[in-house]
Design an enzyme around this catalytic site. Structure first.
Site, PDB file in Angstrom:
ATOM      1  N   HIS A 131       0.858  -1.198   0.000  1.00 17.60           N
ATOM      2  CA  HIS A 131       0.000   0.000   0.000  1.00 17.60           C
ATOM      3  C   HIS A 131       0.886   1.236   0.000  1.00 17.60           C
ATOM      4  CE1 HIS A 131      -3.175   2.805   1.168  1.00 17.60           C
ATOM      5  NE2 HIS A 131      -4.013   1.875   0.771  1.00 17.60           N
ATOM      6  N   ASP A 176      -7.853  -5.453   0.091  1.00 19.26           N
ATOM      7  CA  ASP A 176      -8.306  -6.310  -1.014  1.00 19.26           C
ATOM      8  C   ASP A 176      -7.901  -7.761  -0.862  1.00 19.26           C
ATOM      9  OD1 ASP A 176      -7.524  -3.465  -2.890  1.00 19.26           O
ATOM     10  OD2 ASP A 176      -9.544  -4.243  -2.590  1.00 19.26           O
TER      11      ASP A 176
HETATM   12  C1  SDX Z   1      -6.235   0.000  -2.833  1.00 20.21           C
HETATM   13  O1  SDX Z   1      -4.514   4.569  -2.063  1.00 20.21           O
HETATM   14  C2  SDX Z   1      -5.414   3.913  -1.418  1.00 20.21           C
HETATM   15  O2  SDX Z   1      -5.761   4.251  -0.311  1.00 20.21           O
HETATM   16  C3  SDX Z   1      -5.992   2.692  -2.145  1.00 20.21           C
HETATM   17  C4  SDX Z   1      -6.977   1.856  -1.352  1.00 20.21           C
HETATM   18  C5  SDX Z   1      -8.261   2.610  -1.085  1.00 20.21           C
HETATM   19  O3  SDX Z   1      -8.990   2.221  -0.159  1.00 20.21           O
HETATM   20  O4  SDX Z   1      -8.597   3.527  -1.894  1.00 20.21           O
HETATM   21  O5  SDX Z   1      -6.415   1.455  -0.120  1.00 20.21           O
HETATM   22  C6  SDX Z   1      -7.389   0.613  -2.136  1.00 20.21           C
HETATM   23  O6  SDX Z   1      -6.016   0.318  -3.977  1.00 20.21           O
HETATM   24  C7  SDX Z   1      -5.333  -0.947  -2.075  1.00 20.21           C
HETATM   25  C8  SDX Z   1      -4.096  -1.416  -2.903  1.00 20.21           C
HETATM   26  C9  SDX Z   1      -4.557  -2.504  -3.853  1.00 20.21           C
HETATM   27  N1  SDX Z   1      -3.524  -2.842  -4.821  1.00 20.21           N
HETATM   28  C10 SDX Z   1      -2.862  -4.029  -4.751  1.00 20.21           C
HETATM   29  O7  SDX Z   1      -3.017  -4.856  -3.850  1.00 20.21           O
HETATM   30  C11 SDX Z   1      -1.938  -4.275  -5.936  1.00 20.21           C
HETATM   31  C12 SDX Z   1      -0.591  -4.806  -5.398  1.00 20.21           C
HETATM   32  N2  SDX Z   1       0.064  -3.730  -4.698  1.00 20.21           N
HETATM   33  C13 SDX Z   1       1.020  -2.918  -5.446  1.00 20.21           C
HETATM   34  O8  SDX Z   1       0.750  -2.756  -6.797  1.00 20.21           O
HETATM   35  C14 SDX Z   1       1.507  -1.711  -4.674  1.00 20.21           C
HETATM   36  O9  SDX Z   1       1.779  -2.128  -3.408  1.00 20.21           O
HETATM   37  C15 SDX Z   1       0.632  -0.468  -4.610  1.00 20.21           C
HETATM   38  C16 SDX Z   1       0.223   0.004  -5.961  1.00 20.21           C
HETATM   39  C17 SDX Z   1      -0.591  -0.736  -3.793  1.00 20.21           C
HETATM   40  C18 SDX Z   1       1.460   0.622  -3.924  1.00 20.21           C
HETATM   41  O10 SDX Z   1       2.515   0.877  -4.757  1.00 20.21           O
HETATM   42  P1  SDX Z   1       3.605   2.032  -4.390  1.00 20.21           P
HETATM   43  O11 SDX Z   1       3.285   2.704  -3.123  1.00 20.21           O
HETATM   44  O12 SDX Z   1       3.780   2.886  -5.588  1.00 20.21           O
HETATM   45  O13 SDX Z   1       4.863   1.182  -4.070  1.00 20.21           O
HETATM   46  P2  SDX Z   1       5.877   0.691  -5.162  1.00 20.21           P
HETATM   47  O14 SDX Z   1       5.143   0.152  -6.344  1.00 20.21           O
HETATM   48  O15 SDX Z   1       6.878   1.761  -5.374  1.00 20.21           O
HETATM   49  O16 SDX Z   1       6.538  -0.559  -4.414  1.00 20.21           O
HETATM   50  C19 SDX Z   1       7.596  -0.369  -3.498  1.00 20.21           C
HETATM   51  C20 SDX Z   1       8.422  -1.655  -3.613  1.00 20.21           C
HETATM   52  C21 SDX Z   1       8.837  -1.966  -5.039  1.00 20.21           C
HETATM   53  O17 SDX Z   1      10.007  -2.773  -4.955  1.00 20.21           O
HETATM   54  P3  SDX Z   1      11.492  -2.027  -5.108  1.00 20.21           P
HETATM   55  O18 SDX Z   1      11.437  -1.242  -6.411  1.00 20.21           O
HETATM   56  O19 SDX Z   1      11.607  -1.140  -3.896  1.00 20.21           O
HETATM   57  O20 SDX Z   1      12.478  -3.165  -5.134  1.00 20.21           O
HETATM   58  O21 SDX Z   1       7.614  -2.777  -3.201  1.00 20.21           O
HETATM   59  C22 SDX Z   1       7.431  -3.648  -4.300  1.00 20.21           C
HETATM   60  C23 SDX Z   1       7.743  -2.853  -5.556  1.00 20.21           C
HETATM   61  O22 SDX Z   1       8.181  -3.719  -6.593  1.00 20.21           O
HETATM   62  N3  SDX Z   1       6.006  -4.060  -4.252  1.00 20.21           N
HETATM   63  C24 SDX Z   1       5.572  -5.287  -4.468  1.00 20.21           C
HETATM   64  C25 SDX Z   1       4.184  -5.236  -4.243  1.00 20.21           C
HETATM   65  N4  SDX Z   1       3.821  -3.989  -3.923  1.00 20.21           N
HETATM   66  C26 SDX Z   1       4.951  -3.249  -3.938  1.00 20.21           C
HETATM   67  N5  SDX Z   1       6.228  -6.440  -4.823  1.00 20.21           N
HETATM   68  C27 SDX Z   1       5.451  -7.531  -4.956  1.00 20.21           C
HETATM   69  N6  SDX Z   1       4.104  -7.568  -4.737  1.00 20.21           N
HETATM   70  C28 SDX Z   1       3.440  -6.448  -4.392  1.00 20.21           C
HETATM   71  N7  SDX Z   1       2.121  -6.467  -4.186  1.00 20.21           N
END
Ligand code: SDX
Length: 431
Positions: free
Chosen positions: A308, A366
């Site tokens: 998140h 989720d």
């Molecule tokens: C919702 O914003 C809100 O409040 C949203 C929400 C709401 O109520 O409105 O809470 C609802 O959208 C919840 C989130 C649902 N999405 C997912 O579950 C999809 C999987 N999660 C990711 O796509 C990600 O965690 C996000 C999009 C939710 C957040 O992404 P960020 O904050 O931009 O973080 P990032 O992509 O920069 O990740 C940081 C690191 C990265 O690795 P490095 O580059 O540091 O090596 O963490 C890794 C990412 O690759 N990473 C993951 C991951 N999520 C982040 N690696 C594997 N699996 C994951 N799920």
């Protein structure tokens, strides 16, 4: 928002610029950069808005480090346990918990707006039967602009009030119609003797061939899911609604924009994607393979339902959802649901893995919701529409707050331009 006498000083070359620091009720101070470009001829740069506050708001507060979510100051776990969705809607919209009389009046107004204009039924026949319900909802909600002209003047408080009630009340009806259309069953009209969640379940699952009794256990679980998804600060879809509304566009068109944004798998589409990835994992012995894929930078696979932007601790909604999953499956007699078992093992193994721990990737709202929704009989394609039904009150509340702010301005970000500097046109024969 308290103006403090604190200030930040930015030095660029030999120049220094004082920037006011504003202090919130809760959370970090903000540096007010509104005058920075005029003073220093520089922009700030923050793609994805990881360190940028786009507005001030009094509706919801999240402490990502502590895993706290407050709606108008009330913790989400207390609201999920003690309140119900329409009462939370009132709280989000008007800022205070209602008295008994206020709640009765509000619930009556919502109940009496649940039907949609009869001609809207014709929109559905224009879609293929296998259209994703989010595609249908984006189209049909946007089309509400063409039906409800008496609630599109955003400068009229009564129009704003009626549009808010209409959107909250009609979203479950439209979502249920999208579901019925996709399975070739007739639409079911809402009933005024049912509560919000029970009405939605009946509109989704009843058929003309037999009576349908709302299961109170499922209705309570449905209501709790609606409560848990109601609002969440300036998430992507809420920010979309705010930006669209800042141009003065009507509320129905702006909520349709929010639905479109919520559909994305990184946002509201994650509940569908999370359950599908748990099913792809299938059995606990495949978990290490999937976790390895999630960690592999060359593999686009992500562990959906994990991570998140704000929560760097457990999402408090996920905790309630996990508890609810146990209760609902147990009450439904779904013994040892294999997907729930896989989900719990994925959580256990991920939270013992440095990759996830170091990046503070915890289950979000989720991760468990899909397990409950599937046990209740919903197809995965209906998971995000259900999220949209709930989040409509958050979108509408944030929309009202922005429109009613005298300082509201059209949102118009700047950019870091990386394209070519000015150059002259070259005739095709000389290229
Ligand atoms: C919702 O914003 C809100 O409040 C949203 C929400 C709401 O109520 O409105 O809470 C609802 O959208 C919840 C989130 C649902 N999405 C997912 O579950 C999809 C999987 N999660 C990711 O796509 C990600 O965690 C996000 C999009 C939710 C957040 O992404 P960020 O904050 O931009 O973080 P990032 O992509 O920069 O990740 C940081 C690191 C990265 O690795 P490095 O580059 O540091 O090596 O963490 C890794 C990412 O690759 N990473 C993951 C991951 N999520 C982040 N690696 C594997 N699996 C994951 N799920």
């Amino acid at each position: 928002m308290a103006d403090t006498n604190k200030k930040a000083t930015l030095s660029i070359g030999n120049e220094s610029y004082d920037l006011p620091i504003l202090s919130p009720t809760e959370g970090p101070d903000v540096v007010d950069v509104r005058k920075l470009y005029g003073q220093a001829d520089v922009f700030t740069y923050d793609p994805g808005f990881t360190s940028t506050a786009s507005c001030d708001s009094a509706i919801t507060y999240i402490d990502g480090e502590e895993g706290i979510l407050l709606h108008r100051g009330y913790p989400i776990d207390q609201l999920a346990e003690k309140s119900h969705f329409l009462e939370v809607c009132y709280l989000l919209l008007y800022g205070e918990l209602p008295t008994a009389a206020q709640l009765e009046d509000f619930e009556s107004r919502v109940t009496n707006h649940t039907m949609v204009h009869e001609q809207m039924h014709r929109f559905f026949t224009g879609f293929r039967r296998d259209a994703h319900p989010m595609a249908i909802m984006t189209g049909v909600v946007g089309a509400m602009s063409a039906f409800y002209h008496d609630s599109t003047d955003i400068h009229d408080p009564w129009h704003r009030e009626v549009a808010s009630i209409r959107l909250i009340a009609k979203m479950p009806t439209i979502a249920a119609m999208a579901y019925k259309y996709s399975i070739g069953q007739p639409f079911v009209y809402p009933r005024n003797d049912l509560d919000f969640a029970g009405n939605f379940l009946r509109m989704c699952f009843s058929v003309p061939a037999e009576d349908y009794q709302v299961n109170p256990i499922l209705s309570r679980a449905m209501d709790r899911i609606f409560t848990l998804h109601a609002d969440h600060e300036q998430n992507a879809s809420t920010s979309t609604v705010r930006l669209a509304s800042s141009s003065g566009a009507n509320p129905f068109a702006c909520i349709a924009a929010g639905i479109a944004c919520l559909w994305g798998p990184a946002h509201g589409g994650a509940n569908q994607a999370a359950l599908e990835s748990l099913k792809e994992i299938g059995t606990p012995d495949r978990i290490p393979e999937m976790l390895a894929r999630a960690k592999d930078k060359d593999d686009p696979f992500r562990l959906m339902g994990f991570g998140h932007r704000v929560y760097k601790n457990f999402d408090p909604r996920a905790k309630v959802m996990k508890q609810s999953a146990d209760e609902v499956l147990d009450l439904l007699g779904v013994e040892n649901n294999p997907i729930l078992a896989v989900a719990k093992e994925v959580e256990k193994q991920a939270l013992a893995d440095d990759y996830f721990v170091d990046r503070k990737l915890f289950p979000n709202v989720d991760f468990y919701s899909g397990i409950i929704l599937e046990a209740m009989g919903f197809p995965t394609s209906m998971f995000t529409p259900i999220f949209a039904v709930s989040r409509t009150v958050g979108w509408v509340s944030q929309w009202k707050e922005m429109i009613e702010d005298p300082a509201m301005k059209i949102g118009r970000p700047r950019q870091l331009y990386t394209g070519p500097s000015q150059r002259d046109y070259v005739d095709v024969e000389n290229r």
